[in-house]
Every structure is written in C-alpha cells, then in structure tokens.
Design a protein around this motif. Structure first.
Motif, PDB file in Angstrom:
ATOM      1  N   GLU B 101      67.394   1.276  30.618  1.00  0.00           N
ATOM      2  CA  GLU B 101      67.109   0.201  29.664  1.00  0.00           C
ATOM      3  C   GLU B 101      68.151  -0.919  29.783  1.00  0.00           C
ATOM      4  O   GLU B 101      67.810  -2.107  29.859  1.00  0.00           O
ATOM      5  CB  GLU B 101      67.117   0.799  28.256  1.00  0.00           C
ATOM      6  N   GLN B 102      69.422  -0.525  29.824  1.00  0.00           N
ATOM      7  CA  GLN B 102      70.486  -1.530  29.875  1.00  0.00           C
ATOM      8  C   GLN B 102      70.468  -2.325  31.181  1.00  0.00           C
ATOM      9  O   GLN B 102      70.692  -3.539  31.174  1.00  0.00           O
ATOM     10  CB  GLN B 102      71.849  -0.866  29.675  1.00  0.00           C
ATOM     11  N   LEU B 103      70.176  -1.655  32.281  1.00  0.00           N
ATOM     12  CA  LEU B 103      70.096  -2.369  33.561  1.00  0.00           C
ATOM     13  C   LEU B 103      68.871  -3.284  33.589  1.00  0.00           C
ATOM     14  O   LEU B 103      68.941  -4.418  34.074  1.00  0.00           O
ATOM     15  CB  LEU B 103      70.016  -1.381  34.722  1.00  0.00           C
ATOM     16  N   ALA B 104      67.755  -2.778  33.060  1.00  0.00           N
ATOM     17  CA  ALA B 104      66.514  -3.562  33.042  1.00  0.00           C
ATOM     18  C   ALA B 104      66.728  -4.856  32.260  1.00  0.00           C
ATOM     19  O   ALA B 104      66.284  -5.934  32.674  1.00  0.00           O
ATOM     20  CB  ALA B 104      65.386  -2.734  32.441  1.00  0.00           C
ATOM     21  N   GLU B 105      67.423  -4.739  31.153  1.00  0.00           N
ATOM     22  CA  GLU B 105      67.703  -5.915  30.317  1.00  0.00           C
ATOM     23  C   GLU B 105      68.520  -6.957  31.084  1.00  0.00           C
ATOM     24  O   GLU B 105      68.230  -8.142  31.068  1.00  0.00           O
ATOM     25  CB  GLU B 105      68.510  -5.476  29.100  1.00  0.00           C
ATOM     26  N   ARG B 106      69.546  -6.479  31.763  1.00  0.00           N
ATOM     27  CA  ARG B 106      70.433  -7.399  32.478  1.00  0.00           C
ATOM     28  C   ARG B 106      69.791  -7.981  33.728  1.00  0.00           C
ATOM     29  O   ARG B 106      70.153  -9.081  34.148  1.00  0.00           O
ATOM     30  CB  ARG B 106      71.724  -6.671  32.879  1.00  0.00           C
ATOM     31  N   LEU B 107      68.867  -7.223  34.343  1.00  0.00           N
ATOM     32  CA  LEU B 107      68.316  -7.666  35.625  1.00  0.00           C
ATOM     33  C   LEU B 107      66.926  -8.272  35.506  1.00  0.00           C
ATOM     34  O   LEU B 107      66.423  -8.890  36.438  1.00  0.00           O
ATOM     35  CB  LEU B 107      68.276  -6.495  36.618  1.00  0.00           C
ATOM     36  N   GLY B 108      66.276  -8.044  34.369  1.00  0.00           N
ATOM     37  CA  GLY B 108      64.934  -8.590  34.202  1.00  0.00           C
ATOM     38  C   GLY B 108      63.874  -7.874  35.015  1.00  0.00           C
ATOM     39  O   GLY B 108      62.820  -8.442  35.330  1.00  0.00           O
ATOM     40  N   CYS B 109      64.135  -6.623  35.374  1.00  0.00           N
ATOM     41  CA  CYS B 109      63.129  -5.823  36.083  1.00  0.00           C
ATOM     42  C   CYS B 109      63.360  -4.360  35.741  1.00  0.00           C
ATOM     43  O   CYS B 109      64.456  -3.993  35.317  1.00  0.00           O
ATOM     44  CB  CYS B 109      63.229  -6.044  37.594  1.00  0.00           C
ATOM     45  N   PRO B 110      62.335  -3.512  35.910  1.00  0.00           N
ATOM     46  CA  PRO B 110      62.511  -2.096  35.554  1.00  0.00           C
ATOM     47  C   PRO B 110      63.524  -1.378  36.446  1.00  0.00           C
ATOM     48  O   PRO B 110      63.694  -1.733  37.611  1.00  0.00           O
ATOM     49  CB  PRO B 110      61.122  -1.491  35.728  1.00  0.00           C
ATOM     50  N   ALA B 111      64.209  -0.385  35.854  1.00  0.00           N
ATOM     51  CA  ALA B 111      65.161   0.439  36.600  1.00  0.00           C
ATOM     52  C   ALA B 111      64.775   1.901  36.424  1.00  0.00           C
ATOM     53  O   ALA B 111      64.292   2.298  35.360  1.00  0.00           O
ATOM     54  CB  ALA B 111      66.577   0.205  36.096  1.00  0.00           C
ATOM     55  N   TYR B 112      64.950   2.708  37.479  1.00  0.00           N
ATOM     56  CA  TYR B 112      64.572   4.119  37.451  1.00  0.00           C
ATOM     57  C   TYR B 112      65.741   4.977  37.898  1.00  0.00           C
ATOM     58  O   TYR B 112      66.417   4.643  38.872  1.00  0.00           O
ATOM     59  CB  TYR B 112      63.358   4.359  38.350  1.00  0.00           C
ATOM     60  N   LEU B 113      65.971   6.091  37.203  1.00  0.00           N
ATOM     61  CA  LEU B 113      67.113   6.958  37.503  1.00  0.00           C
ATOM     62  C   LEU B 113      66.699   8.222  38.244  1.00  0.00           C
ATOM     63  O   LEU B 113      65.607   8.735  38.053  1.00  0.00           O
ATOM     64  CB  LEU B 113      67.809   7.413  36.216  1.00  0.00           C
ATOM     65  N   LEU B 114      67.619   8.718  39.037  1.00  0.00           N
ATOM     66  CA  LEU B 114      67.444  10.015  39.704  1.00  0.00           C
ATOM     67  C   LEU B 114      68.818  10.511  40.139  1.00  0.00           C
ATOM     68  O   LEU B 114      69.708   9.708  40.425  1.00  0.00           O
ATOM     69  CB  LEU B 114      66.526   9.859  40.931  1.00  0.00           C
ATOM     70  N   ASN B 115      68.982  11.810  40.164  1.00  0.00           N
ATOM     71  CA  ASN B 115      70.202  12.393  40.732  1.00  0.00           C
ATOM     72  C   ASN B 115      70.443  11.841  42.144  1.00  0.00           C
ATOM     73  O   ASN B 115      69.502  11.674  42.916  1.00  0.00           O
ATOM     74  CB  ASN B 115      70.044  13.921  40.752  1.00  0.00           C
TER      75      ASN B 115
END
Lengths: 321, 321
Positions: B101-115
C-alpha cells in the motif's frame, strides 16, 4: 442426481499387491466395504500366475459385477500404460508386466495401477483427511515408510507414481544401512520395524524389564502399541529418538511444501499422542523460523483401511489422480 | 495480438529488499532490463523511511511511468494483503507493515510482495528453465540457501510465501548451529558462506597453500569460483563434502516431488560442473531406488539476475503465482 443414483449401483474393487500377501476388497462408491480377502502372493510362480490368483481371489470374495479395479503395487508403475516397471520385492522384479490389461481381461472391467503408498494416500484424500484439508503430507509408518503428497486437493504422484517416497529421505547421513543401499534413510530409523527392532534389542540387553514382563519374554509380541505404555525408561528414550527422527523428515517436507496437515498412518501411528506430541515438538525444534501455526500433525482417519479405500478411490477415479 | 502490443509498452519494476542493500530494476515485459540501482537499506531508520528510499531509488534510476512493481522481502509476507509478517534480518522485524500500500501510494502503481527466494524462483520460471520444464526445484546457494518449488508450471509458495525453504532442511541432526536456532540446516553446511568459511579455516590452518598463494593471503578474496581450480587436496575434499550435503538436501526434495530438474543459482553455482557433477553423484547415492533417469541438475539460466527478473515477473503477473 441421476448420476449419483447411477454411481450408487457401481461396485469397485481394491487390490493391494504385496511381496508376501495379496489383499483384495470389494466396495461401494462411498467407501463401504462389502467383502474382503487375502492370499499369499507366491511371487516365485511369476507374474501371470500371481495375476490369475488376484482375479480368482476377487471372484471368490464377491460375485458382484465390478465397474473397475484399483491396484496398488510395491514399486514403480507406468500409470498411463498400466504396466509395472520395477517391483524390487518381487521375484523377477516385474519389469514391463501389463498388469492392468491382464487383470481387465480376466475380470471384464478396467484396472488401474498406482504405487501402493500413493494408493493409501489417495484413500486418505478421498475418504479421510482430504475431506477437510487441501494440502497434506501422508506417511504410513509400517514395515517401511511410505508417503504421499496432496496439493490443492490432488495427489502429486509424478508420472511413475514415485513422488512422495519420504521413507528414503536421508535423516542421518552416516546412519544405519538401508535396504535401498543408502544410509540413514528415515525408514531405517523411524518405521514400525525400526522401533520394534530397537525395543527387542533393549529387551535382550536387559534394559527393558517391564516390556519383558508385558510380553512374557515372547519377542514376537513386541509391538509399537505395547511400547507406548510399558514404562521402561530406555524404551521411553527410544520412542523419543524415533519421534525426533520422524520430526526431522516431517520438518524437511513441511519446509518444502507448507501443507495444512501431516497425516500419520500405519502400525507406528497406533501409539497415538505419546508419539504425535513428541513429533510435534521435534518439528517445531527443526523448522524454527517457519510459520507452523495451524499445522496439524495427526493420526490417519482411514487407519489400516487407507490402502483398501485407496483402491476403491483409484477405481472410481478411473486411474486419474 | 492487440494485448501483446499493449503489453509491449508496459514498464515494470523489481525491488529486492535485503538486510544490507536495496536493489531495484526497471524493465520490460520480456525481461529486458532498462535501468538498475542499489542503495544501503539502513534498516535502523524504520520501515517508513526504508520504503521512502525504495521509491526514491526507483524514481532516480528511471523516470518511465511504471505499470506495477514486484517486491521481494527477506521473510514472510501476507501476499494477499501486501503486508510483511516477519523479516528476521531487519530491525523491528517489520511485523504487519503495509509495504504494498505504501509503495503503491508513492509510486502511483500497484505493488506486490513475495519472499525474496520465491521471487528468484519466479524469475527462473518465467525467464529461465521454466520455459523448458514444468516441474522443478530452484535453489539459490548464496549467503544462505533459498529455494522455490515449481509444479505444473506454477510456483508453489503457500499462503505466506514460506514453502520452498530448503535452506533449513536438516541434513546433519547434530551439525553446526544455524542462525534459526536448529542444527545442521543445509545452509550451515552448503551455502556459499559455509564453503568460504570452511576454505578460510583450511587456509589459516596451513592446509591450503595453493589457495593462500592465489589470494596472496587476503582472506577477503576467497570466493567459491576461485576454489574450484585452486588444486589443494584439502579444498577439493571440502568441495566434495559440500556437494555431498547438497546432494542429501536435493535427494530429499526429489524423493518428495519427482521434478524434471533441479536448478542451482547463487554464488556457489558459479563453480559450475566441478560442483554439479559431484552433486549428481551424491543424489544418485542417496535416492538409490528412485527413477532418476532424465533428472537434470543444472545451473540457473537467469544466474545473478533471477531475483531481478522475478520482480518483473511478479509485477507482470499482478502478484498471482
């Protein structure tokens, strides 16, 4: 609804071909067993005679018309072709024997092959824990250790039914010699056989007096279920050590797959909580940084019926996993 | 066709968040990397500052508009919620940080996490060996040992991205203490770090004179690639022992899953055939009755780019494995 009614009339057969005995059963789609029987395998007579004996035994236990037969074999099979590839514990090792075709001819219905341990896992999938969880690892702790991997509600057996061979995971690099030729395989340290042998050793060495009294000196009566309550400190330590090795093998598999459950069957599992609680502790001690919350390590729901029910399941599924 | 043209214009970003450094890259759908950069993580400043630095770094390396970002994290993440759950090597351990969420806000695009290890496996799946085989096990042999399991062309990561944690399989029950608290984990015996440490020990003990000459006495220059050719018998024996432990871990995983290939990446894999051929022998010695014909044990196709490409793959896939 119409389909279900149709299904209700179908009769399936299960065959568990072992090195020593053949066990067959006839049952309904819901896993209700109608008839069972066993015969010595007499493998020295060769595949054709053994296959004839399977067919004869099935006809002997029930005259109901069969819809399909599921056959568990102690080794590798080409499932698609219905041929055995390598059965190490049978004379001549059954390389390329068209078991499915020969049985189908004799019985007048299709036959499907699968490795016996995977067939037991299929039984647990369709008639046991598989009704509750999608991802689980199944272990039969018996003469040897067999296994099966269920992911997303499907048995992952690989093309030859070989995947899930947890009994030959190395858990002690310089451990005891295994029948397979390697050392320290899980089944050399944590099968029902390994535990029995260890207990008999302690008894003979005079370190298990309570067990000696319990079995009245008769080594043949030493069984995992008896050991759980006998109270000899040396036996307790042996059980703990066995559970610790099981914990290593299970932790290794859990790290790889993160299943929801590990389901334990076979003779050793009859020790119940005495064994399971120590196994849970051992898994936690090994997979320390792993999210183990919610992982269930439990006894099989199908118990000694896993393989029998697996044969019914295999027949019902027309060999499709 | 229209969709592919659309895809062609998309720009994806990859973030590899490590305990020491952040590495980012910006690339196209086909894995072509357009820009890269790294910064120290400075984890002591806390999650919010670290996340801000990731966004700043991405903007610094490229001003292209991003379609999505794939983020590899060193630990567990709730992939669905985009939150980290436990990053053991970062201060405060990042429990419940809404990184996506925090990265998406700063970058203006969706972010996805994985190990992070699973992200590297995803890179190998989409841009490396995954183009040739459906079922494989991926191992990164670096500072630690990470892994990933690909079955039926899909990465099996489990709900928290935890599945595939091969580095913590026990391969020597009473082996060296691991950072996780257990003993004899594969990564204590067969990571690039373990091999380097073992070689340095031999060098200091005077048992690796050729290596000593090769690095001119500078311990910092001891690396796996150098060891393969140095010729000291003690170093040769150390490499063999390392490969034998890798063979145990790999055999255990192969017995469970019967994959078509085992793909090795990370610093240790740079030793190439010197390592791989001994690993193959060790696997054969352990999984003796198992049908190993056709199993490939090979170096990664994506090499040191596995994680970078994995981030692009994760972004392209919208986080779906």
């Amino acid at each position: 609804m119409a389909l279900e009614l149709l299904q209700n009339n179908n009769i399936y057969a299960s065959v568990d071909l072992g090195g020593t005995n053949i066990a067959v059963a006839v049952g309904r789609w819901d896993g209700q067993i109608l008839a069972e029987g066993t015969l010595p395998t007499q493998g020295h007579e060769g595949p054709e005679r053994v296959i004839a004996r399977i067919a004869w035994l099935l006809r002997d236990v029930s005259s109901l018309p069969l819809t399909a037969v599921g056959v568990g074999v102690p080794g590798l099979a080409d499932r698609q072709a219905g041929r055995t590839l390598f059965l190490p514990n049978l004379p001549s090792q059954w390389r390329g024997v068209p078991v499915a075709e020969q049985l189908a001819e004799r019985l007048g219905c299709p036959a499907y092959l699968l490795n016996d341990a995977r067939m037991a896992a299929l039984g647990e999938l369709d008639f046991g824990y598989g009704r509750e969880v999608e991802d689980f690892i199944f272990l039969t702790l018996g003469t040897g250790i067999g296994g099966g991997v269920v992911l997303g509600g499907r048995l992952h057996a690989g093309p030859l039914g070989a995947a899930g061979e947890l009994g030959h995971m190395t858990v002690e690099p310089d451990g005891p010699l295994c029948g397979c030729g390697s050392r320290g395989c899980l089944e050399t340290l944590a099968s029902a056989t390994a535990l029995r042998a260890g207990a008999i050793r302690l008894l003979l060495m005079g370190q298990a007096p309570a067990l000696f009294a319990l079995v009245e000196g008769d080594l043949n009566r030493v069984s995992p279920a008896l050991l759980a309550d006998c109270g000899d400190p040396a036996i307790e330590a042996l059980i703990d050590r066995t559970a610790d090795y099981l914990g290593i093998g299970i932790a290794n598999a859990v790290l790889l797959l993160h299943p929801q459950a590990v389901v334990l069957g076979g003779g050793l599992a009859q020790m119940g909580e005495r064994l399971f609680s120590r196994v849970r502790d051992a898994v936690s001690a090994r997979a320390r940084m792993f999210p183990l919350d919610g992982l269930r390590i439990v006894g099989s729901r199908t118990g000694q019926q896993a393989a029998t029910l697996g044969g019914i399941a295999l027949a019902k599924r027309k060999g499709l996993l």
